[in-house]
Write a protein that holds these residues in place. Structure first.
Motif, short mmCIF file in Angstrom:
data_model
loop_
_atom_site.label_atom_id
_atom_site.label_comp_id
_atom_site.label_asym_id
_atom_site.label_seq_id
_atom_site.Cartn_x
_atom_site.Cartn_y
_atom_site.Cartn_z
N LEU A 63 0.83 -1.19 0.00
CA LEU A 63 0.00 0.00 0.00
C LEU A 63 0.88 1.25 0.00
N SER A 64 1.99 1.21 0.72
CA SER A 64 2.91 2.36 0.75
C SER A 64 3.53 2.59 -0.62
N ARG A 65 3.89 1.51 -1.30
CA ARG A 65 4.47 1.68 -2.64
C ARG A 65 3.46 2.30 -3.59
N LEU A 66 2.19 1.86 -3.49
CA LEU A 66 1.14 2.44 -4.34
C LEU A 66 0.98 3.94 -4.04
N ARG A 67 1.01 4.27 -2.74
CA ARG A 67 0.87 5.68 -2.37
C ARG A 67 2.02 6.50 -2.96
#
Lengths: 179, 179
Positions: A63-67
């Motif tokens: 999720l952090s990479r997507l953000r």
């Protein structure tokens, strides 16, 4: 050196776990992660005391990479391309994210605060893209983030890829564009 | 009389199981189904030898009921209303269907031929509505069933209801309509 080794091991375990649990299926186990990361099972459990802790870390990292992908386009000179491009990227990333999310749900019935917070941050960040795309007249201005994000999550969970996914996104994008 | 009792028991067990497993969560068990149906656990297992068999029967019954709803509108004088109305109905029905589907996946990793066939029949039946709606110019004629159904499944899996679901369907319907 020991500490650096530990950090490298942790990163390696996370990367392998993302792949193993992302693919899902029968062979997705902590043992498989240890084997493919080239470490002992004890090393995995030293970093991640439970399978749920490992899955949580994998999901939060995703999720952090997507953000980060979304934030990198917050100042894009073409807000429409940034919005529709990130929409497509999140949907394409989701097939394996779902396998990980399902695996996490198998492990624990508690709400997972770290995952929830990472998901909320991604949503907030995507909201910035929506806002800019609407000001640039690339998305209808009567659409709000809740319904836009609901359509995004739905598209992420549709069990299709390749041309059919592209054609289903074309339907959705057509509904988002001003006419 | 005994046979009629057995049939009544079976129907009762199925109806209760639909409710119990549809809601999901911690208390969803075969024991809970037996208790609420007012029969012994042995009676449940006589009709459905495994929890997977019970879940399968529940899911097939649900898919069949949806197909009946769709078929009832195959000759509707307003093909657009029939198409969009059934689209909305399937999405609204899906929240609890997903809980049942997930419960079934927990029980067995094998493909489930009876569920797959019931799902295929629903899809075929929905395809008739799409075809008629396109001839009536209520849906764009460059859309085909695979992408239309992918969007339908996605909308069914979006974790929203009430007004936000309605507003997300408005986006999708706008993408399906000719401009």
């Amino acid at each position: 050196v020991e500490r650096r080794d530990a950090q490298a091991n942790r990163a390696k375990i996370l990367a392998v776990a993302d792949d193993v649990f992302g693919r899902g299926g029968e062979t997705a186990s902590t043992e498989e992660v240890a084997k493919r990361a080239g470490v002992g099972i004890a090393t995995v459990f030293r970093h991640f005391p439970t399978k749920a802790a490992l899955l949580e870390a994998v999901l939060v990292a995703r999720l952090s990479r997507l953000r980060e992908v979304v934030e990198a386009r917050h100042d894009d000179t073409d807000p429409g391309a940034a919005f529709y491009g990130c929409f497509r990227h999140i949907v394409a990333d989701a097939a394996s994210k779902i396998a990980i999310g399902n695996a996490l749900m198998d492990e624990t019935d508690e709400e997972n605060p770290a995952v929830l917070e990472a998901a909320r941050e991604l949503r907030r960040s995507f909201g910035v893209l929506l806002d800019r795309a609407q000001r640039a007249d690339a998305v209808r201005d009567d659409i709000e983030l809740p319904e836009c994000y609901a359509v995004l999550i739905g598209a992420s969970r549709a069990p299709v890829d390749g041309e059919v996914r592209e054609r289903s996104l074309a339907i959705i994008f057509d509904g988002l564009r001003p006419h």
